[in-house]
Design a protein around this motif. Structure first.
Motif, PDB file in Angstrom:
ATOM      1  N   GLY A  31       0.837  -1.198   0.000  1.00 26.50           N
ATOM      2  CA  GLY A  31       0.000   0.000   0.000  1.00 26.50           C
ATOM      3  C   GLY A  31       0.870   1.246   0.000  1.00 26.50           C
ATOM      4  O   GLY A  31       1.981   1.247  -0.529  1.00 26.50           O
ATOM      5  N   ARG A  32       0.389   2.274   0.688  1.00 23.87           N
ATOM      6  CA  ARG A  32       1.089   3.566   0.651  1.00 23.87           C
ATOM      7  C   ARG A  32       2.234   3.561   1.669  1.00 23.87           C
ATOM      8  O   ARG A  32       2.031   3.205   2.833  1.00 23.87           O
ATOM      9  CB  ARG A  32       0.069   4.660   0.995  1.00 23.87           C
ATOM     10  CG  ARG A  32       0.444   6.055   0.582  1.00 23.87           C
ATOM     11  CD  ARG A  32      -0.812   6.908   0.478  1.00 23.87           C
ATOM     12  NE  ARG A  32      -1.563   6.929   1.722  1.00 23.87           N
ATOM     13  CZ  ARG A  32      -1.294   7.743   2.738  1.00 23.87           C
ATOM     14  NH1 ARG A  32      -0.292   8.590   2.670  1.00 23.87           N
ATOM     15  NH2 ARG A  32      -2.032   7.705   3.832  1.00 23.87           N
ATOM     16  N   THR A 104      -6.482   6.065   1.412  1.00 31.58           N
ATOM     17  CA  THR A 104      -5.876   4.795   1.837  1.00 31.58           C
ATOM     18  C   THR A 104      -4.880   5.037   2.969  1.00 31.58           C
ATOM     19  O   THR A 104      -4.061   5.946   2.890  1.00 31.58           O
ATOM     20  CB  THR A 104      -5.143   4.071   0.677  1.00 31.58           C
ATOM     21  OG1 THR A 104      -3.989   4.831   0.303  1.00 31.58           O
ATOM     22  CG2 THR A 104      -6.027   3.890  -0.532  1.00 31.58           C
ATOM     23  N   ASP A 108      -1.270  -0.374   4.021  1.00 33.36           N
ATOM     24  CA  ASP A 108      -2.527  -1.102   3.890  1.00 33.36           C
ATOM     25  C   ASP A 108      -2.711  -1.382   2.394  1.00 33.36           C
ATOM     26  O   ASP A 108      -3.124  -0.500   1.652  1.00 33.36           O
ATOM     27  CB  ASP A 108      -3.663  -0.216   4.442  1.00 33.36           C
ATOM     28  CG  ASP A 108      -4.980  -0.954   4.508  1.00 33.36           C
ATOM     29  OD1 ASP A 108      -4.997  -2.180   4.283  1.00 33.36           O
ATOM     30  OD2 ASP A 108      -5.997  -0.298   4.785  1.00 33.36           O
ATOM     31  N   PRO A 109      -2.336  -2.577   1.939  1.00 30.44           N
ATOM     32  CA  PRO A 109      -2.318  -2.828   0.499  1.00 30.44           C
ATOM     33  C   PRO A 109      -3.709  -2.859  -0.129  1.00 30.44           C
ATOM     34  O   PRO A 109      -4.635  -3.455   0.436  1.00 30.44           O
ATOM     35  CB  PRO A 109      -1.640  -4.203   0.377  1.00 30.44           C
ATOM     36  CG  PRO A 109      -1.663  -4.803   1.726  1.00 30.44           C
ATOM     37  CD  PRO A 109      -1.853  -3.715   2.736  1.00 30.44           C
ATOM     38  N   HIS A 110      -3.842  -2.211  -1.256  1.00 29.82           N
ATOM     39  CA  HIS A 110      -5.094  -2.223  -2.026  1.00 29.82           C
ATOM     40  C   HIS A 110      -4.744  -2.362  -3.502  1.00 29.82           C
ATOM     41  O   HIS A 110      -4.814  -1.388  -4.251  1.00 29.82           O
ATOM     42  CB  HIS A 110      -5.884  -0.926  -1.799  1.00 29.82           C
ATOM     43  CG  HIS A 110      -6.500  -0.837  -0.449  1.00 29.82           C
ATOM     44  ND1 HIS A 110      -7.630  -1.536  -0.106  1.00 29.82           N
ATOM     45  CD2 HIS A 110      -6.129  -0.155   0.653  1.00 29.82           C
ATOM     46  CE1 HIS A 110      -7.939  -1.277   1.154  1.00 29.82           C
ATOM     47  NE2 HIS A 110      -7.047  -0.453   1.635  1.00 29.82           N
TER      48      HIS A 110
END
Ligand SMILES: [Zn+2]
Length: 243
Positions: A31-32, A104, A108-110
């Motif tokens: 994520g970020r 996001t 936290d991967p999306h």
């Protein structure tokens, strides 16, 4: 510790001291994140033009999870050069980046949001993007992140929405005339509800009629602001520049 290769879109970069560069990246795997490119302001060979916003890169990372990662090198997968050739495209791309940044959390991967971002960049590069496409992007982001607005029936009584309805920010859905109460309501006409509901089902159409455009512009950014508690600066820039 072994270095790991991970794909990422560059969201922004910032100077760190005399020689180093900091970057905020939206990675597939984590994520970020923030990363430090040691010597990034001087090392032309390793980082030259690779850490600009919108670039899709494969970075070589080292470091502890949830801390500041070290970015040891980067290769460009997609440069998205055309995004910066046109003011409107650039601002739209910055808006997409801002949505990712406010919507996001860190680490936290999306992956689906990353794919959506890449598709949006592709679309911007190829086509004539309008304001409507920003609304479609907002709707998809909200859906992927678990805030899909409920627009087809009254969320209080389940009744039909004849002649439109009122979107309740706190309920995340539309209420009918009978059930409308509270001070967080945004009026949406039947036409707007229909267009946005169709979009949620993946079959909506653009361009929007002026009324739909105006209502969607009032509604979707407000819903995002409600959930993130953050202002969307790029929207203000768009309003000021009239793009
Ligand atoms: Zn109702």
């Amino acid at each position: 510790m072994r270095a790991e290769g991970v794909e990422a879109v560059v969201l922004r970069k910032f100077e760190m001291g005399e020689a180093d560069l900091g970057v905020e990246l939206f990675t597939y795997r984590w994520g970020r994140i923030h990363a430090l490119a040691k010597g990034g302001r001087k090392s032309h060979r390793r980082f030259m033009n690779k850490l600009e916003p919108f670039k899709y890169i494969r970075g070589l990372f080292r470091g502890r999870r949830r801390g500041l990662m070290l970015l040891e090198g980067a290769d460009i997968i997609r440069p998205f050069l055309h995004l910066t050739e046109d003011l409107k495209k650039t601002i739209y791309a910055f808006y997409a980046v801002e949505l990712v940044r406010v919507m996001t959390p860190m680490w936290d991967p999306h992956p689906q949001v990353l794919e959506l971002l890449l598709r949006f960049f592709d679309f911007l590069e190829e086509g004539e993007a309008g304001e409507d496409h920003l609304r479609v992007l907002e709707l998809r982001m909200l859906t992927l992140l678990g805030y899909r607005p409920r627009l087809d029936k009254c969320v209080r009584c389940g009744g039909e929405l004849v002649g439109g309805g009122w979107f309740s920010l706190s309920l995340g859905g539309v209420v009918c005339k009978k059930c409308k109460e509270g001070d967080d309501l945004i009026m949406l006409s039947e036409e707007t509800l229909k267009v946005l509901s169709h979009l949620l089902k993946g079959k909506g159409r653009t361009p929007f009629l002026p009324k739909v455009k105006e209502e969607a512009r009032r509604f979707l950014p407000a819903f995002i602001r409600y959930h993130t508690d953050r202002d969307l600066h790029t929207l203000r820039v768009m309003d000021e520049l009239g793009v």
